[in-house]
Every structure is written in C-alpha cells, then in structure tokens.
Write a protein that holds these residues in place. Structure first.
Motif, PDB file in Angstrom:
ATOM      1  N   ARG A 136       0.934  -1.195  -0.112  1.00 10.94           N
ATOM      2  CA  ARG A 136       0.064   0.096   0.023  1.00 10.94           C
ATOM      3  C   ARG A 136       0.995   1.135  -0.065  1.00 10.94           C
ATOM      4  NH1 ARG A 136      -2.576  -0.855   5.070  1.00 10.94           N
ATOM      5  NH2 ARG A 136      -3.798  -2.325   3.674  1.00 10.94           N
ATOM      6  N   CYS A 137       0.661   2.133  -0.760  1.00 14.02           N
ATOM      7  CA  CYS A 137       1.289   3.582  -0.824  1.00 14.02           C
ATOM      8  C   CYS A 137       0.733   4.072   0.213  1.00 14.02           C
ATOM      9  CB  CYS A 137       1.589   4.209  -2.249  1.00 14.02           C
ATOM     10  SG  CYS A 137       2.198   5.690  -2.165  1.00 14.02           S
ATOM     11  N   MET A 138       1.492   4.752   1.053  1.00  5.95           N
ATOM     12  CA  MET A 138       1.131   5.570   2.201  1.00  5.95           C
ATOM     13  C   MET A 138       1.479   7.088   2.076  1.00  5.95           C
ATOM     14  SD  MET A 138      -0.035   3.186   3.940  1.00  5.95           S
ATOM     15  CE  MET A 138      -0.391   4.064   5.630  1.00  5.95           C
ATOM     16  N   LYS A 139       2.636   7.496   1.185  1.00  7.74           N
ATOM     17  CA  LYS A 139       2.949   8.864   0.968  1.00  7.74           C
ATOM     18  C   LYS A 139       3.779   8.793  -0.252  1.00  7.74           C
ATOM     19  CE  LYS A 139       5.472  12.603   3.357  1.00  7.74           C
ATOM     20  NZ  LYS A 139       6.283  12.877   4.445  1.00  7.74           N
ATOM     21  N   ILE A 140       3.600   9.869  -0.835  1.00  3.13           N
ATOM     22  CA  ILE A 140       4.531  10.383  -2.158  1.00  3.13           C
ATOM     23  C   ILE A 140       5.178  11.751  -1.974  1.00  3.13           C
ATOM     24  CG2 ILE A 140       4.756  10.764  -4.456  1.00  3.13           C
ATOM     25  CD1 ILE A 140       2.420   8.894  -4.960  1.00  3.13           C
ATOM     26  N   GLY A 141       6.561  11.825  -1.816  1.00  2.00           N
ATOM     27  CA  GLY A 141       7.043  12.988  -1.599  1.00  2.00           C
ATOM     28  C   GLY A 141       7.564  13.585  -2.866  1.00  2.00           C
ATOM     29  N   ASN A 142       8.514  14.379  -2.754  1.00  2.00           N
ATOM     30  CA  ASN A 142       9.150  14.960  -4.025  1.00  2.00           C
ATOM     31  C   ASN A 142      10.067  13.828  -5.113  1.00  2.00           C
ATOM     32  OD1 ASN A 142       7.856  17.552  -4.154  1.00  2.00           O
ATOM     33  ND2 ASN A 142       9.691  18.214  -2.730  1.00  2.00           N
ATOM     34  N   THR A 143      10.636  13.101  -4.173  1.00  2.00           N
ATOM     35  CA  THR A 143      11.666  12.065  -4.714  1.00  2.00           C
ATOM     36  C   THR A 143      11.220  10.653  -4.008  1.00  2.00           C
ATOM     37  OG1 THR A 143      13.253  12.491  -3.342  1.00  2.00           O
ATOM     38  CG2 THR A 143      13.381  13.753  -5.372  1.00  2.00           C
ATOM     39  N   SER A 144      10.583  10.591  -3.081  1.00  2.00           N
ATOM     40  CA  SER A 144      10.338   9.460  -2.202  1.00  2.00           C
ATOM     41  C   SER A 144       8.823   8.843  -2.197  1.00  2.00           C
ATOM     42  CB  SER A 144      10.915   9.439  -0.868  1.00  2.00           C
ATOM     43  OG  SER A 144      10.087  10.549  -0.018  1.00  2.00           O
ATOM     44  N   ILE A 145       8.953   7.627  -1.919  1.00  2.00           N
ATOM     45  CA  ILE A 145       7.670   6.638  -2.066  1.00  2.00           C
ATOM     46  C   ILE A 145       7.616   6.104  -0.673  1.00  2.00           C
ATOM     47  CG2 ILE A 145       6.067   5.032  -2.836  1.00  2.00           C
ATOM     48  CD1 ILE A 145       7.157   6.047  -5.710  1.00  2.00           C
ATOM     49  N   THR A 146       6.745   6.156   0.150  1.00  2.00           N
ATOM     50  CA  THR A 146       6.869   5.382   1.339  1.00  2.00           C
ATOM     51  C   THR A 146       5.437   4.198   1.275  1.00  2.00           C
ATOM     52  OG1 THR A 146       7.443   7.474   2.895  1.00  2.00           O
ATOM     53  CG2 THR A 146       6.268   5.422   4.040  1.00  2.00           C
ATOM     54  N   THR A 147       5.816   3.303   1.753  1.00  2.00           N
ATOM     55  CA  THR A 147       4.936   2.052   1.577  1.00  2.00           C
ATOM     56  C   THR A 147       4.839   1.100   2.681  1.00  2.00           C
ATOM     57  OG1 THR A 147       6.699   0.439   0.861  1.00  2.00           O
ATOM     58  CG2 THR A 147       5.614   1.618  -0.937  1.00  2.00           C
ATOM     59  N   GLN A 148       3.351   0.878   2.926  1.00  2.00           N
ATOM     60  CA  GLN A 148       3.326  -0.341   3.893  1.00  2.00           C
ATOM     61  C   GLN A 148       3.096  -1.525   3.429  1.00  2.00           C
ATOM     62  OE1 GLN A 148       3.071   0.198   7.453  1.00  2.00           O
ATOM     63  NE2 GLN A 148       2.729  -2.032   7.656  1.00  2.00           N
ATOM     64  N   ILE A 149       3.906  -2.608   3.903  1.00  2.00           N
ATOM     65  CA  ILE A 149       4.008  -3.793   3.234  1.00  2.00           C
ATOM     66  C   ILE A 149       3.536  -4.957   4.205  1.00  2.00           C
ATOM     67  CG2 ILE A 149       5.521  -5.487   2.154  1.00  2.00           C
ATOM     68  CD1 ILE A 149       7.190  -3.127   1.357  1.00  2.00           C
ATOM     69  N   GLU A 150       2.723  -5.728   3.700  1.00  2.00           N
ATOM     70  CA  GLU A 150       2.200  -7.093   4.516  1.00  2.00           C
ATOM     71  C   GLU A 150       2.352  -8.251   3.940  1.00  2.00           C
ATOM     72  OE1 GLU A 150      -1.905  -6.739   5.164  1.00  2.00           O
ATOM     73  OE2 GLU A 150      -1.777  -4.824   6.356  1.00  2.00           O
ATOM     74  N   ILE A 151       2.910  -9.329   4.423  1.00  2.00           N
ATOM     75  CA  ILE A 151       3.154 -10.674   3.983  1.00  2.00           C
ATOM     76  C   ILE A 151       1.994 -11.545   4.607  1.00  2.00           C
ATOM     77  CG2 ILE A 151       4.548 -12.818   4.099  1.00  2.00           C
ATOM     78  CD1 ILE A 151       5.589 -10.734   1.971  1.00  2.00           C
ATOM     79  N   TRP A 152       1.154 -12.203   3.512  1.00  2.00           N
ATOM     80  CA  TRP A 152       0.063 -13.122   4.143  1.00  2.00           C
ATOM     81  C   TRP A 152       0.385 -14.427   3.709  1.00  2.00           C
ATOM     82  CZ3 TRP A 152      -4.934 -12.093   6.170  1.00  2.00           C
ATOM     83  CH2 TRP A 152      -5.114 -10.887   6.413  1.00  2.00           C
ATOM     84  N   ILE A 153       0.049 -15.608   4.136  1.00  2.00           N
ATOM     85  CA  ILE A 153       0.534 -16.837   3.875  1.00  2.00           C
ATOM     86  C   ILE A 153      -0.844 -17.541   3.689  1.00  2.00           C
ATOM     87  CG2 ILE A 153       2.703 -16.875   4.783  1.00  2.00           C
ATOM     88  CD1 ILE A 153       0.191 -19.270   6.114  1.00  2.00           C
ATOM     89  N   LYS A 154      -0.820 -18.322   2.870  1.00  2.00           N
ATOM     90  CA  LYS A 154      -2.137 -19.448   2.673  1.00  2.00           C
ATOM     91  C   LYS A 154      -1.435 -20.918   2.668  1.00  2.00           C
ATOM     92  CE  LYS A 154      -5.918 -20.659  -0.076  1.00  2.00           C
ATOM     93  NZ  LYS A 154      -6.833 -20.298  -1.549  1.00  2.00           N
ATOM     94  N   LYS A 155      -2.119 -21.703   3.768  1.00  2.00           N
ATOM     95  CA  LYS A 155      -1.530 -22.956   3.981  1.00  2.00           C
ATOM     96  C   LYS A 155      -2.257 -23.744   2.775  1.00  2.00           C
ATOM     97  CE  LYS A 155       0.492 -22.730   7.810  1.00  2.00           C
ATOM     98  NZ  LYS A 155       1.935 -23.006   8.115  1.00  2.00           N
ATOM     99  N   ILE A 156      -1.314 -24.671   2.291  1.00  2.00           N
ATOM    100  CA  ILE A 156      -1.660 -25.442   1.167  1.00  2.00           C
ATOM    101  C   ILE A 156      -1.467 -26.930   1.036  1.00  2.00           C
ATOM    102  CG2 ILE A 156      -2.018 -23.596  -0.760  1.00  2.00           C
ATOM    103  CD1 ILE A 156       0.659 -24.367  -1.930  1.00  2.00           C
ATOM    104  N   ASP A 157      -1.143 -27.303   2.356  1.00  2.00           N
ATOM    105  CA  ASP A 157      -0.800 -28.552   2.996  1.00  2.00           C
ATOM    106  C   ASP A 157      -2.353 -29.223   3.112  1.00  2.00           C
ATOM    107  OD1 ASP A 157      -1.601 -27.876   5.344  1.00  2.00           O
ATOM    108  OD2 ASP A 157       0.485 -27.808   6.173  1.00  2.00           O
ATOM    109  N   ASN A 158      -2.206 -30.636   3.243  1.00  2.00           N
ATOM    110  CA  ASN A 158      -3.250 -31.519   3.791  1.00  2.00           C
ATOM    111  C   ASN A 158      -3.915 -31.255   5.031  1.00  2.00           C
ATOM    112  OD1 ASN A 158      -3.100 -32.562   1.426  1.00  2.00           O
ATOM    113  ND2 ASN A 158      -1.611 -34.375   1.827  1.00  2.00           N
ATOM    114  N   TYR A 159      -3.531 -30.657   5.916  1.00  2.00           N
ATOM    115  CA  TYR A 159      -3.693 -30.579   7.345  1.00  2.00           C
ATOM    116  C   TYR A 159      -4.399 -29.339   7.607  1.00  2.00           C
ATOM    117  CZ  TYR A 159      -0.236 -34.436   7.473  1.00  2.00           C
ATOM    118  OH  TYR A 159       0.450 -35.326   7.172  1.00  2.00           O
ATOM    119  N   SER A 160      -4.011 -28.047   7.003  1.00  2.00           N
ATOM    120  CA  SER A 160      -4.755 -26.958   7.261  1.00  2.00           C
ATOM    121  C   SER A 160      -4.763 -26.006   6.078  1.00  2.00           C
ATOM    122  CB  SER A 160      -3.924 -25.943   8.192  1.00  2.00           C
ATOM    123  OG  SER A 160      -2.265 -26.046   7.807  1.00  2.00           O
ATOM    124  N   PHE A 161      -5.323 -26.783   5.036  1.00  2.00           N
ATOM    125  CA  PHE A 161      -5.745 -26.187   3.634  1.00  2.00           C
ATOM    126  C   PHE A 161      -6.477 -25.124   3.562  1.00  2.00           C
ATOM    127  CE2 PHE A 161      -7.405 -26.092  -0.546  1.00  2.00           C
ATOM    128  CZ  PHE A 161      -6.362 -26.100  -1.340  1.00  2.00           C
TER     129      PHE A 161
END
Length: 133
Positions: free
Chosen positions: A82-107
């Motif tokens: 997600r872009c949080m802020k844009i300056g004159n030369t910079s961009i501040t981002t918020q980043i999230e890592i999400w996982i999805k279980k794709i094994d047999n136990y917690s699919f």
C-alpha cells in the motif's frame, strides 16, 4: 483509493508478489529465514514504487519489520503493498506478507505473518534522486 500524480496506478492494497516458500529457505529452527521474507517485501514494495515513479528506484529506509507468525516451507506467500505517502522524490509503502496454507492438514488457512514500512527514492541514470515525472 489513492491516485498517484499522472499515474494509472491506483491502490489501497496491491498484490505485488506471490510465491512458494521452499525448503531451501529454512533457518536452523525449521521456519523460513527472516532474510528471505525481507527480500520478498523489498521486491514487492520496489515493484509498486517503480510503477508509481515510472523509473528506477532504490530502497533507502526500512522501519520495523514485524515478524508476527512463522512461515513454513510449502506455504503460499503473498506480498501486499500500500502506498502511504509520495514526496518529491520518495515513496513510503506499507507492506504485508500473508500466507495461505496449502498442505493437507490446514488447507486454505490464510493469515498475515509480517508487516513493515519501506521507503524508496526515485533515482536517475547516475543513481541520484530525481523528481517524479
């Protein structure tokens, strides 16, 4: 939704990367190594920053990567930015890592494992900061 200065990019939260956590990225505790997770976050954030700036960018600052839950080999890893802020030369981002279980136990189980703030600066062909086009 945010509209970025003459850009076709509009986002609240964009899926920038999706990959599998492979066994070769495990640490000594058997979980996915934190450095690999940071790498995925930097790639995802860099993609959005590059699209917004319409050119080269460089990572200049990372604030507090939060490791909320471990990631296991075989998990489907998605990086949202997600872009949080844009300056004159910079961009501040918020980043999230999400996982999805794709094994047999917690699919299908899905949850956030990591969050962070990354700042990128737009650079010219000499590696110097440049204003957005």
């Amino acid at each position: 939704m945010l509209n970025y200065k003459n850009s076709s990019i509009m986002c609240d939260k964009n899926l920038m990367l999706k990959t599998l956590a492979m066994p070769k990225y495990k640490n000594v505790n058997g979980n996915i190594f934190g450095g690999w997770i940071m790498y995925q976050m930097d790639l995802g954030g860099g993609i959005l920053a590059k699209e917004i700036s319409k050119g080269k960018v460089s990572t200049v600052y990372v604030e507090a990567i939060n490791f909320l839950k471990p990631i296991s080999a075989g998990d489907l890893v998605s990086c949202y930015v997600r872009c949080m802020k844009i300056g004159n030369t910079s961009i501040t981002t918020q980043i999230e890592i999400w996982i999805k279980k794709i094994d047999n136990y917690s699919f299908g189980l899905s949850y956030c494992t990591n969050t962070a703030t990354f700042v990128y600066v737009a650079i010219d062909k000499f590696g110097k900061p440049r204003k957005f086009q």
